[in-house]
Write a protein that holds these residues in place. Sequence first.
Motif, mmCIF file in Angstrom:
data_model
loop_
_atom_site.group_PDB
_atom_site.id
_atom_site.type_symbol
_atom_site.label_atom_id
_atom_site.label_comp_id
_atom_site.label_asym_id
_atom_site.label_seq_id
_atom_site.Cartn_x
_atom_site.Cartn_y
_atom_site.Cartn_z
ATOM 1 N N ILE A 1 32.169 42.351 30.784
ATOM 2 C CA ILE A 1 31.725 42.470 32.174
ATOM 3 C C ILE A 1 32.604 41.602 33.073
ATOM 4 C CG2 ILE A 1 30.058 40.576 31.977
ATOM 5 C CD1 ILE A 1 29.588 43.752 34.091
ATOM 6 N N SER A 2 33.218 40.577 32.470
ATOM 7 C CA SER A 2 34.065 39.665 33.244
ATOM 8 C C SER A 2 35.250 40.383 33.865
ATOM 9 C CB SER A 2 34.572 38.523 32.350
ATOM 10 O OG SER A 2 35.449 39.020 31.345
ATOM 11 N N LEU A 3 35.703 41.468 33.234
ATOM 12 C CA LEU A 3 36.865 42.186 33.748
ATOM 13 C C LEU A 3 36.541 42.904 35.054
ATOM 14 C CD1 LEU A 3 38.173 43.585 30.360
ATOM 15 C CD2 LEU A 3 39.084 41.666 31.665
ATOM 16 N N PHE A 4 35.328 43.446 35.173
ATOM 17 C CA PHE A 4 34.913 44.084 36.421
ATOM 18 C C PHE A 4 34.627 43.037 37.496
ATOM 19 C CE2 PHE A 4 33.371 46.962 32.997
ATOM 20 C CZ PHE A 4 34.296 47.969 33.192
ATOM 21 N N LEU A 5 34.013 41.938 37.060
ATOM 22 C CA LEU A 5 33.766 40.837 37.995
ATOM 23 C C LEU A 5 35.084 40.252 38.486
ATOM 24 C CD1 LEU A 5 30.846 39.032 36.100
ATOM 25 C CD2 LEU A 5 30.657 40.266 38.266
ATOM 26 N N ALA A 6 36.054 40.132 37.575
ATOM 27 C CA ALA A 6 37.366 39.577 37.935
ATOM 28 C C ALA A 6 38.097 40.483 38.926
ATOM 29 C CB ALA A 6 38.207 39.380 36.683
ATOM 30 N N ALA B 1 47.501 39.404 47.088
ATOM 31 C CA ALA B 1 47.223 40.143 45.859
ATOM 32 C C ALA B 1 47.483 39.282 44.629
ATOM 33 C CB ALA B 1 48.058 41.415 45.813
ATOM 34 N N ILE B 2 48.614 38.587 44.620
ATOM 35 C CA ILE B 2 48.926 37.758 43.456
ATOM 36 C C ILE B 2 47.969 36.581 43.356
ATOM 37 C CG2 ILE B 2 50.614 36.190 44.503
ATOM 38 C CD1 ILE B 2 50.922 37.863 41.061
ATOM 39 N N ALA B 3 47.534 36.037 44.488
ATOM 40 C CA ALA B 3 46.546 34.957 44.474
ATOM 41 C C ALA B 3 45.217 35.472 43.917
ATOM 42 C CB ALA B 3 46.348 34.404 45.886
ATOM 43 N N GLY B 4 44.823 36.665 44.355
ATOM 44 C CA GLY B 4 43.600 37.271 43.852
ATOM 45 C C GLY B 4 43.671 37.538 42.368
ATOM 46 N N TYR B 5 44.828 37.973 41.906
ATOM 47 C CA TYR B 5 45.008 38.240 40.476
ATOM 48 C C TYR B 5 44.778 36.984 39.652
ATOM 49 C CZ TYR B 5 47.367 38.947 36.032
ATOM 50 O OH TYR B 5 47.653 38.983 34.689
ATOM 51 N N PHE B 6 45.350 35.860 40.071
ATOM 52 C CA PHE B 6 45.196 34.621 39.305
ATOM 53 C C PHE B 6 43.763 34.100 39.353
ATOM 54 C CE2 PHE B 6 49.907 34.199 39.613
ATOM 55 C CZ PHE B 6 50.142 34.023 38.253
ATOM 56 N N VAL B 7 43.089 34.264 40.490
ATOM 57 C CA VAL B 7 41.685 33.854 40.588
ATOM 58 C C VAL B 7 40.829 34.697 39.637
ATOM 59 C CG1 VAL B 7 39.655 33.770 42.090
ATOM 60 C CG2 VAL B 7 41.861 32.995 42.948
ATOM 61 N N GLY B 8 41.066 36.009 39.621
ATOM 62 C CA GLY B 8 40.332 36.882 38.708
ATOM 63 C C GLY B 8 40.625 36.562 37.258
ATOM 64 N N ASN C 1 48.951 48.378 48.327
ATOM 65 C CA ASN C 1 49.464 48.630 46.979
ATOM 66 C C ASN C 1 49.324 47.397 46.093
ATOM 67 O OD1 ASN C 1 50.861 50.087 44.906
ATOM 68 N ND2 ASN C 1 52.716 48.988 45.444
ATOM 69 N N GLY C 2 49.642 46.233 46.636
ATOM 70 C CA GLY C 2 49.550 45.000 45.861
ATOM 71 C C GLY C 2 48.126 44.726 45.402
ATOM 72 N N GLN C 3 47.168 44.911 46.297
ATOM 73 C CA GLN C 3 45.770 44.671 45.941
ATOM 74 C C GLN C 3 45.269 45.689 44.924
ATOM 75 O OE1 GLN C 3 43.006 43.841 49.134
ATOM 76 N NE2 GLN C 3 44.631 43.048 50.441
ATOM 77 N N PHE C 4 45.676 46.937 45.082
ATOM 78 C CA PHE C 4 45.276 47.973 44.126
ATOM 79 C C PHE C 4 45.834 47.664 42.748
ATOM 80 C CE2 PHE C 4 45.805 52.061 41.977
ATOM 81 C CZ PHE C 4 44.571 52.654 42.176
ATOM 82 N N MET C 5 47.097 47.269 42.693
ATOM 83 C CA MET C 5 47.730 46.945 41.417
ATOM 84 C C MET C 5 47.060 45.732 40.759
ATOM 85 S SD MET C 5 50.078 48.969 40.441
ATOM 86 C CE MET C 5 50.868 50.428 41.123
ATOM 87 N N ALA C 6 46.726 44.736 41.571
ATOM 88 C CA ALA C 6 46.097 43.528 41.033
ATOM 89 C C ALA C 6 44.706 43.827 40.467
ATOM 90 C CB ALA C 6 46.008 42.463 42.127
ATOM 91 N N MET C 7 43.902 44.600 41.206
ATOM 92 C CA MET C 7 42.559 44.954 40.729
ATOM 93 C C MET C 7 42.623 45.812 39.471
ATOM 94 S SD MET C 7 40.313 45.807 44.122
ATOM 95 C CE MET C 7 38.828 45.991 43.126
ATOM 96 N N GLY C 8 43.474 46.818 39.495
ATOM 97 C CA GLY C 8 43.544 47.740 38.362
ATOM 98 C C GLY C 8 44.078 47.111 37.090
ATOM 99 N N SER C 9 44.837 46.027 37.227
ATOM 100 C CA SER C 9 45.404 45.389 36.033
ATOM 101 C C SER C 9 44.324 44.905 35.073
ATOM 102 C CB SER C 9 46.303 44.209 36.438
ATOM 103 O OG SER C 9 45.546 43.168 37.036
ATOM 104 N N PHE C 10 43.148 44.578 35.603
ATOM 105 C CA PHE C 10 42.067 44.101 34.736
ATOM 106 C C PHE C 10 41.479 45.227 33.891
ATOM 107 C CE2 PHE C 10 42.262 40.983 38.160
ATOM 108 C CZ PHE C 10 42.318 39.802 37.432
ATOM 109 N N LEU C 11 41.615 46.467 34.342
ATOM 110 C CA LEU C 11 41.156 47.599 33.534
ATOM 111 C C LEU C 11 41.986 47.736 32.264
ATOM 112 C CD1 LEU C 11 40.657 50.304 36.331
ATOM 113 C CD2 LEU C 11 38.868 49.016 35.155
ATOM 114 N N LEU C 12 43.252 47.353 32.342
ATOM 115 C CA LEU C 12 44.134 47.457 31.177
ATOM 116 C C LEU C 12 43.777 46.443 30.100
ATOM 117 C CD1 LEU C 12 47.587 47.959 32.943
ATOM 118 C CD2 LEU C 12 46.021 49.696 32.081
#
Length: 442
Positions: free
Chosen positions: A391-396, A240-247, A195-206
């Motif tokens: 494109i950075s949002l998908f890469l992120a 997930a939170i670490a991945g979010y900040f890297v993205g 759930n954490g990873q899904f939420m982190a990835m999807g946040s960039f779509l917003l």
Amino acid sequence: MSDKLIFILPVLTVIFFFITILYKGNSVETFLIFILTFLPLMELRVTKEIHGAFRTFDLLCYLSIIFLFKDFITINLKHSRNNIYFLLFILLACIMLLGNLASDLSERVYINLLKTFPIFIFGRFLLTACLKDPTFHLKFIKALKISYLIAICFMVIQVILGLKFTYYPTLSTNTYDPQFNLIRYPGFFYDSQGNGQFMAMGSFLLLLPEKSLKKQSLILNVIIYLLAILCIFLAGSRSAIAGYFVGLFLVFLMSGKKIRTYGAILVLLLCISFAILNPPSVGIFNRTQNIADDYLFRQSLWKEAYGIVKEFPVLGIGNGNYQPYVTKHLQDHYLEIVPGELLYFDQPENGYLKVLVELGYAGFAVFALFIFIPMVKGLRYYIKGLYDSKISLFLAALLCWLTAFNSVYSIFVIRLLIMVASMICLIISYPKTKYLINDLVS
């Protein structure tokens, strides 16, 4: 919810699939939008463990080949450079087959292989649809955002009603920490990590801008985004939170000065929120008494995994064979969930290492190319000016997952795997100047 619901929902989903095909027509676009519409239900099993534990997503993908056989086998020579992904798929399938046949755990060779194909079927259809009609790129993104908003709503209700709001009979043990009496909310997932990873990835779509937004809509978007970030925290996944900040850092690097300024303010607010939600003594990300103990525990798993790699360097032990191998050859690698009930590890607490163990160096190289080639293409086309900064949002989002994957093997989670495959395909098929993403409307 009752145990019966876990069996009823997959049946209803398949029925709705046939109704949708009859009502809207038999097309690749219909299939893809249906998968996203019913994304929360794609993880549910349609067969028992002894019969492979196939999911709703697996069944629908195989059914789609029957309905869309012509679209599946047609090779578009106009986009011949993208056919390299088909070649990589064939190569990966051969490696998986040979690795399983060479293993002493070859009882489920063909089942393991059959469970691997559906995501490639989905990716094949997504690339076909986006390359054939660049405007479908926008429709797919909107559908993916809606699925993500459903995930947020589900989690908000779960926070209010508690963990009983789920369609799983039982949840993973990582959803509740008795030491600190803390809940890590899994949303519509089985465990909080996915759930954490899904939420982190999807946040960039917003963060994708929408055309001609009114002030009220802009405020609503900001509120939804902040709510999404809160959901990442409540999932309690450190990776997930670490991945979010890297993205997020990658988005800043590829954005203008104005975005960087707003981004700096956002990061400051997130740091303050982190300090509030995660005090040093009792935090939602605490898993062990201290970080040193956690590291030593994981290091012991990594060493054993490297030992397996040395023994099976080329093809590995076979796809899906990590837990059976540990159960048979490393019987001290278990957790005692309750007295007398043992759970053998199904991963070495590192996604890349598990891929290396199961597929060997040959399979790991192909796995890496599936991700490396699209990311390099996206960055190269952005530098050349063929792609805009969005494109950075998908890469992120993809980089976010790659960061979290270092801590946990998460692609066995179908809904998360769909999100990862979607990001890869959206990068590969990203529309150029004529169909820029800023034409996206609400």
